[in-house]
Design an enzyme around this catalytic site. Structure first.
Site: not given
Length: 377
Positions: A125, A131, A238-239, A337, A363
């Site tokens: 896409m 985007g 999709e999510r 660490g 996003t």
């Protein structure tokens, strides 16, 4: 706390987990399967196909198991937790939904049957100038003499370099959300150039260049000019897929961190017994449980209501799972660490995989916007 699963579902999850442990349970095994920064091992993928695992969530008529969203989430969770190098599966199963809903019978046999048998599929896409704003797509498909001629550039296309086909979204007319069409493009089509993009996450995304790429009329998936509505029908699924994958990734980060703080001794005692770390782990465990319940509640809604879209729940699951996976990896690296930064322990790999998850598939900002709109905002 775990979802309310059937005995068959629990057995399936256990079998996938056991397979991943045997075949890809160590960093050395995974590096051998997918060397040089690779995220996908086709030999491992084929083994999973032979066992029927890749058919989770696919119809039996096309080689699948006939399972639903819950079974699919179980597979994604377990393979994500195992860090199994099968990066091609997520895009493949996302693509499968579009073909199942809108493809011709011939396309379904080719794509769905191929996925169940071990083929990788991709979807494209995004473009350099488009985007999150899918309406700005400019890669164009023109009908000429009974064929389609594709010209333009796509970018950030996951797994195109290992896929058999790309589900291309191109502009056939109009502007904005109108006039978009889906096409089934073989990755060896003349006029298509696939060029990899180097990223901190490894080799998984690509630029695509279409130069007079000719496709037959049978390459159209669904209706000409109706690509936007077709996309919207699949984005919620999709999510959920991405949420389940990141749930497993977050679980791996938590498990590795917990094991480390139990074993690492400083000032004469395991570092996990210090209140500063003990309380942080308690909070992370609570958040992880919330993520798991949200993901499977959404999957159960999908299975109980075929064809119904759940934009609020799917976006919540994607938002929560990806943001938590990223936060969990960062916390794990901090608690471990210097060892968290070392490739030997794998936390840096988890961090690289989780950081990008809040970007692809919509996003976190877009997910929040969608959720807000479902409340009339």
């Amino acid at each position: 706390m775990t979802p309310d699963l059937t005995d068959e579902q629990r057995a399936f999850a256990a079998a996938v987990a056991d397979f991943c442990h045997r075949e890809a349970g160590t960093r050395e095994q995974r590096d051998a399967l997918a060397p040089d920064g690779g995220r996908h091992s086709q030999p491992l993928y084929r083994k999973m196909a032979d066992l029927g695992y890749l058919g989770a969530g696919l119809p039996e008529a096309y080689g699948g198991s006939g399972g639903g969203a819950v079974e699919l989430c179980l597979f994604l969770e377990e393979t994500g937790k195992a860090l199994a190098p099968i990066g091609g599966f997520a895009t493949s199963i996302i693509v499968a939904g579009a073909y199942e809903r809108f493809g011709t019978e011939e396309q379904k046999k080719q794509i769905l049957g191929g996925i169940a048998a071990g083929a990788v599929e991709s979807i494209s896409m995004s473009e350099p100038g488009a985007g999150s704003d899918v309406a700005a797509l400019s890669c164009r498909a023109e009908e000429r003499d009974g064929e389609w001629l594709i010209n333009g550039q796509k970018t950030w296309c996951s797994n195109a370099h290992i896929a058999d086909h790309i589900l291309l979204v191109a502009r056939t007319s109009g502007s904005g959300h109108q006039g978009l069409t889906m096409f089934n493009v073989p990755t060896d089509a003349p006029g298509l150039t696939i060029r990899g993009i180097d990223t901190m996450g490894g080799k998984e995304v690509n630029d695509l260049y279409f130069t007079d790429c000719v496709l037959p009329t049978s390459a159209v998936v669904g209706e000409v000019g109706n690509g936007w509505k077709q996309l919207m029908a699949g984005l919620n699924f999709e999510r959920l897929v991405l949420a389940a994958l990141m749930l497993g990734t977050a679980e791996r980060a938590f498990d590795d961190t917990l094991a480390y703080v139990k074993e690492r001794t400083q000032f004469g005692r395991p570092i996990g017994t210090f209140q500063a770390l003990r309380h942080r782990l308690a909070d992370l465990a609570t958040e992880l449980t919330c993520v798991k319940l949200l993901v499977y509640q959404t999957a159960e809604l999908v299975d109980a209501n075929p064809g119904t879209l759940f934009p609020r729940e799917a976006s919540m699951a994607k938002l929560k799972a990806t943001e938590f996976a990223k936060a969990m990896a960062l916390e794990g690296m901090q608690m471990m660490g210097g060892y968290g930064y070392a490739t030997e322990y794998g936390m840096e790999q988890i961090l690289r995989a989780s950081v990008i998850s809040t970007v692809y598939g919509g996003t976190s900002e877009i997910q929040r916007d969608i959720i807000g709109k479902t409340y009339g905002l």
